[in-house]
Design a protein around this motif. Structure first.
Motif, PDB file in Angstrom:
ATOM      1  N   TYR A 190       3.973   2.471  16.856  1.00 20.11           N
ATOM      2  CA  TYR A 190       3.119   2.580  15.702  1.00 20.11           C
ATOM      3  C   TYR A 190       1.703   2.561  16.164  1.00 20.11           C
ATOM      4  CZ  TYR A 190       6.007   0.896  11.727  1.00 20.11           C
ATOM      5  OH  TYR A 190       7.027   0.869  10.727  1.00 20.11           O
ATOM      6  N   LEU A 249      -3.157  -0.816   5.987  1.00 16.78           N
ATOM      7  CA  LEU A 249      -2.365  -2.210   6.407  1.00 16.78           C
ATOM      8  C   LEU A 249      -2.180  -2.031   8.047  1.00 16.78           C
ATOM      9  CD1 LEU A 249      -0.043  -4.165   5.968  1.00 16.78           C
ATOM     10  CD2 LEU A 249       1.448  -2.485   5.454  1.00 16.78           C
ATOM     11  N   LEU A 250      -1.725  -0.894   8.638  1.00 20.47           N
ATOM     12  CA  LEU A 250      -1.854  -1.114  10.093  1.00 20.47           C
ATOM     13  C   LEU A 250      -3.051  -1.696  10.749  1.00 20.47           C
ATOM     14  CD1 LEU A 250       0.422   2.346  10.803  1.00 20.47           C
ATOM     15  CD2 LEU A 250       0.928  -0.081  10.401  1.00 20.47           C
ATOM     16  N   GLU A 273      -1.435   3.884   4.652  1.00 19.38           N
ATOM     17  CA  GLU A 273      -0.956   3.088   5.579  1.00 19.38           C
ATOM     18  C   GLU A 273      -1.953   2.441   6.613  1.00 19.38           C
ATOM     19  OE1 GLU A 273       0.543   5.776   4.470  1.00 19.38           O
ATOM     20  OE2 GLU A 273       2.070   4.740   3.489  1.00 19.38           O
ATOM     21  N   ASP A 310      11.172  -2.909  11.457  1.00 15.73           N
ATOM     22  CA  ASP A 310      10.764  -2.561  10.415  1.00 15.73           C
ATOM     23  C   ASP A 310      12.105  -1.853   9.829  1.00 15.73           C
ATOM     24  OD1 ASP A 310       9.293  -1.073   7.924  1.00 15.73           O
ATOM     25  OD2 ASP A 310       9.500   0.707   9.267  1.00 15.73           O
ATOM     26  N   ARG A 368      -3.514  -5.452  10.513  1.00 18.70           N
ATOM     27  CA  ARG A 368      -2.695  -5.988  11.523  1.00 18.70           C
ATOM     28  C   ARG A 368      -3.370  -5.970  12.578  1.00 18.70           C
ATOM     29  NH1 ARG A 368       3.119  -3.334   9.466  1.00 18.70           N
ATOM     30  NH2 ARG A 368       3.414  -4.451   7.631  1.00 18.70           N
ATOM     31  N   ILE A 425       7.944  -7.797   1.958  1.00 18.58           N
ATOM     32  CA  ILE A 425       8.300  -6.637   2.835  1.00 18.58           C
ATOM     33  C   ILE A 425       8.336  -5.112   2.193  1.00 18.58           C
ATOM     34  CG2 ILE A 425       9.689  -8.202   4.428  1.00 18.58           C
ATOM     35  CD1 ILE A 425      11.705  -6.086   4.297  1.00 18.58           C
ATOM     36  N   ARG A 435       9.819  -9.695  14.327  1.00 23.11           N
ATOM     37  CA  ARG A 435       9.404  -8.232  14.377  1.00 23.11           C
ATOM     38  C   ARG A 435       7.884  -8.160  15.107  1.00 23.11           C
ATOM     39  NH1 ARG A 435       7.406  -4.305   9.804  1.00 23.11           N
ATOM     40  NH2 ARG A 435       6.665  -2.328  11.203  1.00 23.11           N
ATOM     41  N   ILE A 458       1.085  -1.370  -0.027  1.00 19.48           N
ATOM     42  CA  ILE A 458       0.263  -0.034  -0.055  1.00 19.48           C
ATOM     43  C   ILE A 458       0.823   1.262   0.099  1.00 19.48           C
ATOM     44  CG2 ILE A 458      -2.210  -0.899   0.960  1.00 19.48           C
ATOM     45  CD1 ILE A 458       0.239   0.866   3.132  1.00 19.48           C
ATOM     46  N   ARG A 494      10.307 -12.432   9.255  1.00 11.60           N
ATOM     47  CA  ARG A 494      10.942 -11.835   7.900  1.00 11.60           C
ATOM     48  C   ARG A 494      12.215 -12.734   7.958  1.00 11.60           C
ATOM     49  NH1 ARG A 494       9.374  -5.455   7.289  1.00 11.60           N
ATOM     50  NH2 ARG A 494       7.272  -5.952   7.069  1.00 11.60           N
ATOM     51  N   GLU A 537       2.863 -11.514   3.151  1.00 13.32           N
ATOM     52  CA  GLU A 537       3.037 -10.257   2.373  1.00 13.32           C
ATOM     53  C   GLU A 537       4.581  -9.790   1.916  1.00 13.32           C
ATOM     54  OE1 GLU A 537       2.824  -6.266   4.334  1.00 13.32           O
ATOM     55  OE2 GLU A 537       2.268  -7.236   6.376  1.00 13.32           O
TER      56      GLU A 537
HETATM   57  C1  IPM Z   1       6.449  -2.724   6.422  1.00 13.68           C
HETATM   58  C2  IPM Z   1       5.969  -1.261   5.847  1.00 13.68           C
HETATM   59  C3  IPM Z   1       5.030  -0.759   6.771  1.00 13.68           C
HETATM   60  C4  IPM Z   1       5.507  -0.744   8.232  1.00 13.68           C
HETATM   61  C5  IPM Z   1       4.416   0.565   6.450  1.00 13.68           C
HETATM   62  C6  IPM Z   1       4.069   0.533   4.910  1.00 13.68           C
HETATM   63  C7  IPM Z   1       3.344   0.937   7.294  1.00 13.68           C
HETATM   64  O1  IPM Z   1       7.194  -0.456   5.934  1.00 13.68           O
HETATM   65  O2  IPM Z   1       5.458  -3.535   6.475  1.00 13.68           O
HETATM   66  O3  IPM Z   1       7.727  -2.852   6.593  1.00 13.68           O
HETATM   67  O4  IPM Z   1       6.086   0.102   8.506  1.00 13.68           O
HETATM   68  O5  IPM Z   1       5.119  -1.872   8.885  1.00 13.68           O
END
Ligand code: IPM
Ligand code: MG
Length: 372
Positions: A142, A93-94, A90, A245, A97, A276, A135, A74, A107, A274
């Motif tokens: 965040y 995505l957040l 963002e 991150d 999660r 990274i 992570r 995204i 990862r 997903e």
């Molecule tokens: C990641 C990305 C995300 C994060 C962003 C897009 C919000 O950088 O998945 O590493 O910071 O977690």
């Protein structure tokens, strides 16, 4: 096996790379007699365009009804350039999660022998690197309070962690270390941050439950350097949300391209897979985006359901594509015409016909039929 997979391609290169992962999963389903169904949903900037919301309720419902989520990327430059935007990609995505409770993000960082010379680092430093980054994904800065004073001159972001959140991922990381080289590095900033000192205290308490695992600590600033000078020293890295991150993106330098790094995000109930990398907007629709991170995320999805043979088949296909230079321009110095789709097609072909004696590689880079 029957799997209902929610597909959230997102923005930028997300749709192109995710389409290759779906193609690969369809080939696996066909070959191994599984039934995989795919339900697409909107997230990120494209969801804002259509619904005004980066994470529409319908998307959340589709994900919660699925066995797994395959996520693309995204983000969009126009939002990056506008710090005043209240609704941002963002948040999609957040939000997902948080909604799915995906607290543990894994990862892998593996240096492929065929790509050692693609890294900006020296071959002798990166050969045999195999790191697993754990992570934490739903806490820390965040997800703390983000505030801006009324006069717009003071901003605050709060980093909060509690015992439960730390214990949960720490146990998972220790268990992972036990099936690897029995080494774990907690990366923090315990010389400055109270939250980091809590991480150290709790991880120190847990460590005796895993007597074979050697635990050590490293400050994030030092880890950022050590990861480049001597990455082979790491086995499992355990860290909080923002440090993870940053370190994982840095680690992509070892592998040669960020377009290769995949991830699994696990919660108590849901799982998401997903790449990274981000949306890389300026590369969108040019056919130059590397689909391998997305395809390897699909392999991690197969791992998650215990489909080991299937996951290995996908990884063999990826290895073969790297060996034969069937790769996008970020990795390719041999051919200049290998598109995102061609890489996907090649890996799909490999899955259908893994017996390489049936393959004619001579014209493979031209996109001609690979099967004799
Ligand atoms: C990641 C990305 C995300 C994060 C962003 C897009 C919000 O950088 O998945 O590493 O910071 O977690
Ligand atoms: Mg990142």
């Amino acid at each position: 096996m029957k799997l209902n997979i929610a597909v959230l391609p997102g923005d930028g290169i997300g749709p192109e790379v995710t389409a290759q992962a779906v193609k690969v999963l369809k080939a696996i389903a066909m070959d191994f007699n599984h039934i995989f169904t795919f339900n697409h949903a909107l997230v990120g900037a494209c969801a804002i365009d259509k619904t005004g919301n980066a994470l529409p309720d319908e998307t959340i419902a589709i994900c919660k009804n699925a066995d797994a989520v395959l996520f693309g990327a995204i983000g969009r430059t126009s939002f990056d350039l506008d710090p005043n935007a209240k609704i941002r990609p963002e948040q999609g995505l957040l939000g997902i999660r948080k909604e799915l409770g995906l607290h543990t993000n894994i990862r892998p960082v593996i240096a492929y022998d065929d790509l050692l010379t693609k890294s900006s680092l020296k071959v002798k430093q990166i050969k045999d690197v195999n790191i697993l980054i754990y992570r934490e994904l739903t806490g820390g800065i965040y997800f703390g309070d983000h505030t801006l004073s009324e006069d717009g001159n003071t901003a605050t972001d709060t980093c909060t962690y509690n015992r439960f959140e730390i214990e949960r991922i720490a146990h998972a990381a220790f268990k992972a270390a036990q099936s690897r080289k029995n080494k774990i590095t907690l990366v923090d900033k315990a010389n400055v941050l109270e939250s980091s000192r809590l991480w150290r205290r709790i991880v120190q308490e847990i460590a005796p439950q895993y007597p074979n695992v050697k635990l050590r600590y490293m400050y994030i600033d030092n880890a950022a350097m050590e990861l480049i000078i001597n990455p082979r020293q790491f086995d499992v890295i355990l860290t909080e949300n923002m440090f993870g991150d940053i370190l994982s993106e840095e680690a992509s330098v070892i592998v040669g391209s960020i377009g290769l790094l995949a991830s699994t995000s696990i919660g108590d109930k849901y799982a998401m897979f997903e790449p990274i990398h981000g949306a890389y907007t300026k590369a969108a629709n040019k056919g130059i985006a590397n689909p391998i991170a997305s395809i390897l995320s699909a392999a991690m999805l197969l791992d998650h359901f215990g489909l080991d043979e299937e996951a290995s088949r996908v990884r063999e296909g990826v290895d073969k594509s790297l060996k034969l230079h069937i790769t996008t321009p970020d990795l390719n110095t041999k051919y200049d015409n290998i598109s995102t789709t061609k890489v996907g097609d090649f890996i799909e072909d490999f899955i259908n016909h893994p017996d390489e004696t049936n393959l004619n590689f001579t014209n493979i880079h031209l996109g001609q039929s690979t099967i004799i």
